[in-house]
Design a protein around this motif. Structure first.
Motif, PDB file in Angstrom:
ATOM      1  N   VAL A   1      78.427 -43.549 -53.456  1.00 17.73           N
ATOM      2  CA  VAL A   1      78.454 -42.102 -53.273  1.00 17.73           C
ATOM      3  C   VAL A   1      79.164 -41.768 -51.961  1.00 17.73           C
ATOM      4  O   VAL A   1      78.818 -42.290 -50.904  1.00 17.73           O
ATOM      5  CB  VAL A   1      77.018 -41.542 -53.263  1.00 17.73           C
TER       6      VAL A   1
ATOM      7  N   ALA B   1      77.043 -35.976 -51.509  1.00 19.00           N
ATOM      8  CA  ALA B   1      76.015 -35.501 -52.429  1.00 19.00           C
ATOM      9  C   ALA B   1      75.391 -34.241 -51.847  1.00 19.00           C
ATOM     10  O   ALA B   1      75.320 -34.080 -50.631  1.00 19.00           O
ATOM     11  CB  ALA B   1      74.959 -36.561 -52.654  1.00 19.00           C
ATOM     12  N   ASP B   2      74.936 -33.361 -52.738  1.00 23.03           N
ATOM     13  CA  ASP B   2      74.315 -32.125 -52.257  1.00 23.03           C
ATOM     14  C   ASP B   2      72.971 -31.821 -52.922  1.00 23.03           C
ATOM     15  O   ASP B   2      72.465 -30.722 -52.818  1.00 23.03           O
ATOM     16  CB  ASP B   2      75.262 -30.943 -52.424  1.00 23.03           C
TER      17      ASP B   2
ATOM     18  N   TYR C   1      72.446 -31.671 -56.132  1.00 26.86           N
ATOM     19  CA  TYR C   1      72.715 -31.319 -57.522  1.00 26.86           C
ATOM     20  C   TYR C   1      73.672 -32.308 -58.179  1.00 26.86           C
ATOM     21  O   TYR C   1      73.597 -32.575 -59.354  1.00 26.86           O
ATOM     22  CB  TYR C   1      73.300 -29.901 -57.623  1.00 26.86           C
ATOM     23  N   ARG C   2      74.599 -32.791 -57.390  1.00 23.45           N
ATOM     24  CA  ARG C   2      75.556 -33.768 -57.900  1.00 23.45           C
ATOM     25  C   ARG C   2      76.031 -34.648 -56.758  1.00 23.45           C
ATOM     26  O   ARG C   2      75.863 -34.317 -55.587  1.00 23.45           O
ATOM     27  CB  ARG C   2      76.732 -33.086 -58.586  1.00 23.45           C
ATOM     28  N   SER C   3      76.603 -35.748 -57.154  1.00 18.41           N
ATOM     29  CA  SER C   3      77.184 -36.654 -56.162  1.00 18.41           C
ATOM     30  C   SER C   3      78.532 -37.115 -56.692  1.00 18.41           C
ATOM     31  O   SER C   3      78.746 -37.191 -57.897  1.00 18.41           O
ATOM     32  CB  SER C   3      76.264 -37.847 -55.909  1.00 18.41           C
TER      33      SER C   3
ATOM     34  N   SER D   1      81.851 -39.958 -55.985  1.00 19.49           N
ATOM     35  CA  SER D   1      82.422 -41.106 -55.285  1.00 19.49           C
ATOM     36  C   SER D   1      83.710 -40.650 -54.606  1.00 19.49           C
ATOM     37  O   SER D   1      84.213 -39.551 -54.866  1.00 19.49           O
ATOM     38  CB  SER D   1      82.734 -42.226 -56.280  1.00 19.49           C
TER      39      SER D   1
ATOM     40  N   ILE E   1      79.966 -29.002 -51.749  1.00 24.11           N
ATOM     41  CA  ILE E   1      80.893 -29.961 -52.360  1.00 24.11           C
ATOM     42  C   ILE E   1      82.130 -29.236 -52.868  1.00 24.11           C
ATOM     43  O   ILE E   1      83.261 -29.696 -52.669  1.00 24.11           O
ATOM     44  CB  ILE E   1      80.228 -30.788 -53.472  1.00 24.11           C
TER      45      ILE E   1
END
Length: 122
Positions: free
Chosen positions: A16, A19-20, A22-24, A26, A60
């Motif tokens: 990763v 990330a926040d 809610y989602r991550s 790469s 993000i």
């Protein structure tokens, strides 16, 4: 070292990058999505030096626009969503952005249309 050279040298790494909650994503995903935004901005006629103002709550998404601006040579102008409307208006008048994005996620469907060679351009 230029941004795109730095990223290219690390694309093979897994894990990763950001990330926040809610989602991550790469580093490879960040690179790919930023390239999509950059291709979309280019299709709108943006050129190096154009200002891109962003007012968005999602860190993000804002990062993706920042990376696209770095790749395309655009000037990234972040504006806090909690900024008073009069101050926002003054900032926008002062910087005269060529593109104002108030909801980055609304651009995602449009950006997906410009994926053919976008990742290679970044």
């Amino acid at each position: 070292m230029l941004y795109h050279k730095l990223v290219e040298s690390h694309l093979q790494r897994e894990g990763v990058a950001v990330a926040d909650g809610y989602r991550s994503l790469s580093l490879r995903q960040l690179h790919h999505e930023a390239a999509q935004y950059n291709a979309y901005f280019t299709s709108l006629g943006l050129v190096q030096g154009d200002r891109v103002a962003v007012i968005d709550r999602n860190p993000i998404d804002t990062l993706l626009v920042l990376l696209a601006c770095l790749a395309g040579g655009y000037v990234f102008v972040p504006i806090n969503v909690q900024t008073d409307e009069r101050i926002k208006a003054a900032i926008l008048q002062d910087c005269s952005p060529r593109l104002l994005i108030e909801d980055v996620s609304a651009l995602q469907n449009r950006c997906l249309l410009y994926t053919s060679d976008a990742a290679d351009e970044l």
